[in-house]
Design a protein around this motif. Structure first.
Motif, PDB file in Angstrom:
ATOM      1  N   THR A 139      22.154   7.361 -55.931  1.00  0.00           N
ATOM      2  CA  THR A 139      23.266   6.467 -56.283  1.00  0.00           C
ATOM      3  C   THR A 139      22.868   4.999 -56.199  1.00  0.00           C
ATOM      4  O   THR A 139      22.421   4.541 -55.136  1.00  0.00           O
ATOM      5  CB  THR A 139      24.475   6.732 -55.366  1.00  0.00           C
ATOM      6  OG1 THR A 139      24.811   8.131 -55.416  1.00  0.00           O
ATOM      7  CG2 THR A 139      25.678   5.903 -55.791  1.00  0.00           C
TER       8      THR A 139
ATOM      9  N   TYR B 270      31.874   2.987 -54.091  1.00  0.00           N
ATOM     10  CA  TYR B 270      30.580   3.610 -53.777  1.00  0.00           C
ATOM     11  C   TYR B 270      30.764   4.929 -53.043  1.00  0.00           C
ATOM     12  O   TYR B 270      30.155   5.946 -53.398  1.00  0.00           O
ATOM     13  CB  TYR B 270      29.755   2.638 -52.940  1.00  0.00           C
ATOM     14  CG  TYR B 270      28.442   3.174 -52.416  1.00  0.00           C
ATOM     15  CD1 TYR B 270      27.407   3.527 -53.269  1.00  0.00           C
ATOM     16  CD2 TYR B 270      28.232   3.297 -51.043  1.00  0.00           C
ATOM     17  CE1 TYR B 270      26.193   3.998 -52.779  1.00  0.00           C
ATOM     18  CE2 TYR B 270      27.018   3.758 -50.545  1.00  0.00           C
ATOM     19  CZ  TYR B 270      26.004   4.117 -51.410  1.00  0.00           C
ATOM     20  OH  TYR B 270      24.804   4.580 -50.912  1.00  0.00           O
TER      21      TYR B 270
ATOM     22  N   CYS C 250      31.995   7.642 -55.240  1.00  0.00           N
ATOM     23  CA  CYS C 250      30.909   8.130 -56.098  1.00  0.00           C
ATOM     24  C   CYS C 250      30.055   9.161 -55.360  1.00  0.00           C
ATOM     25  O   CYS C 250      29.702  10.206 -55.918  1.00  0.00           O
ATOM     26  CB  CYS C 250      30.066   6.946 -56.557  1.00  0.00           C
ATOM     27  SG  CYS C 250      28.698   7.387 -57.650  1.00  0.00           S
TER      28      CYS C 250
ATOM     29  N   GLN D  74      29.727  13.391 -56.151  1.00  0.00           N
ATOM     30  CA  GLN D  74      28.481  14.148 -56.292  1.00  0.00           C
ATOM     31  C   GLN D  74      28.400  15.292 -55.289  1.00  0.00           C
ATOM     32  O   GLN D  74      27.888  16.372 -55.592  1.00  0.00           O
ATOM     33  CB  GLN D  74      27.296  13.206 -56.115  1.00  0.00           C
ATOM     34  CG  GLN D  74      27.188  12.158 -57.216  1.00  0.00           C
ATOM     35  CD  GLN D  74      26.139  11.118 -56.910  1.00  0.00           C
ATOM     36  OE1 GLN D  74      24.938  11.359 -57.052  1.00  0.00           O
ATOM     37  NE2 GLN D  74      26.586   9.944 -56.455  1.00  0.00           N
TER      38      GLN D  74
END
Length: 413
Positions: free
Chosen positions: A39, A104, A107, A111
């Motif tokens: 990331t 962040y 995100c 995943q």
């Protein structure tokens, strides 16, 4: 900044960040390590340079109140990793995040669960949610549900959630979070009690939330909550403040001017190696002592006025008209410099209270960091007969901290 750091690519800096986090014992779950490697954190903090974006110990403030206080930030990566380790996300799980930050963390969560649309992140500030939504879309995770709203209310439309993670600091656990957590689900939140903050990993056990890990941490406070922390100055210049919980019998106003009274100092004989933590003393005392609170001492306060251990939050004991707090001094032990813990007190009972605090340091020392209690969070109104130890009462919860296997601390009966 080293020449290497200034010229390294974001990918190289990211790999170095993850390696350093792993070296400190965090991101120990392989899946957490992998999403951190995959990331681009710098894409979520565009106003920070790559070196700052990938500093494992640096939080990046992204939004502030008008008075300059931090409203929202990207948490330090080591703490992000530690809380994701605690959360233990499995593929296909539905996740609620309270505190959108930069996007962040959402995100990373997308995943870990495998589908962006299984993640909902909520924040009360429209600027924060707009920034998070834009960053998530730009990095390919626009399917995350970014909601502007009161985080204390959660988001019932997508409940129940297998995992709830809170990236702002609540004083209590709002009823909505309990209601929206699936049976057997897991909640990770940086809770506050007795002046200190801990990221608590809690699993639902038939309506009781039970911890299996507690990490020292600090976060921006949850807005919109009925916060039960009280604070007030104890010096005339208001550079030293005392913080306590509203269920404690502590009259902060009555302690004002106490630091002007004669000082009593006692030493424990317990020393710390370089960079060794002493925060377990504070956590340990919260299990048995209702006098535990926090001093906030601004950096320009001279040591002759107040000389606590280094740090932003400092352990103190307030007992009627007497105050004692942890202090430290350098000592030479076998040619090596160590830090000896002690206590400074002011007030009529200062000799007794400082010696008591030193006794607690000595009781903590043999087990050190292995000595961690279990936090159980019961709904408010749970009868005392159903609780397992002394209670810290909140608005919606009853916190109980106990040690399942250890000898009693000095003074515990």
């Amino acid at each position: 900044m080293s020449t290497h750091t200034a010229t390294a690519s974001p990918e190289a800096l990211r790999a170095e960040m993850v390696a350093r986090i792993r070296a400190t014992g965090h991101a120990y779950r392989d899946e957490v390590e992998q999403v951190l490697l995959d990331t681009p954190r710098h894409a979520f903090v565009p106003n920070a340079g790559p070196a700052d974006a990938y500093d494992p110990y640096q939080a990046v403030v992204t939004h502030r109140f008008e008075d300059g206080r931090s409203l929202s930030c990207a948490s330090a990566p080591w703490l992000v990793a530690a809380m994701l380790d605690q959360l233990d996300v499995r593929p296909g799980q539905r996740i609620l995040e309270i505190g959108a930050g930069t996007g962040y963390n959402a995100c990373l969560l997308a995943q870990l669960t495998g589908r962006a649309d299984l993640v909902t992140t909520v924040d009360i500030d429209t600027d924060v949610t707009r920034h998070a939504a834009e960053a998530l879309s730009a990095t390919g995770y626009g399917g995350v549900h970014v909601i502007t709203g009161d985080g204390a209310l959660g988001y019932p439309d997508h409940a129940p959630y297998d995992r709830i993670i809170v990236t702002v600091s609540p004083w209590d656990i709002p009823p909505a979070w309990r209601k929206q957590l699936a049976p057997g689900g897991r909640l990770v939140a940086p809770l506050r009690w007795r002046g200190q903050g801990r990221s608590a990993a809690l699993t639902d056990r038939d309506g009781v939330l039970v911890s299996d890990s507690l990490h020292l941490c600090g976060f921006v406070y949850l807005l919109g909550e009925d916060d039960g922390e009280l604070a007030g100055p104890i010096t005339d210049d208001e550079r030293v403040t005392l913080h306590s919980d509203r269920d404690q019998d502590i009259d902060i106003a009555a302690l004002r001017g106490l630091l002007d009274q004669p000082r009593v100092t006692a030493w424990s004989g317990v020393t710390l190696a370089r960079n060794e933590s002493h925060d377990g003393i504070w956590l340990r005392l919260t299990t048995t002592d209702t006098r535990v609170c926090r001093l906030k001492v601004l950096p320009d306060v001279p040591p002759e006025v107040c000389d606590p251990v280094p740090g932003w939050w400092r352990l103190a004991l307030a007992d009627s008209d007497t105050l004692a707090y942890l202090t430290v001094r350098r000592v030479d032990s076998g040619g090596e410099v160590h830090a000896e813990l002690g206590a400074i007190g002011h007030g009529p009972a200062a000799p007794e209270l400082t010696e008591y605090l030193c006794q607690q340091v000595r009781a903590w020392a043999p087990g050190r960091e292995q000595d961690t209690p279990t936090l159980r969070v019961y709904p408010a109104g749970t009868p005392a007969s159903e609780l397992t130890g002394p209670v810290i009462d909140k608005a919606h919860s009853r916190f109980v901290l106990t040690y399942d296997h250890r000898s009693p601390a000095l003074g515990e009966g």
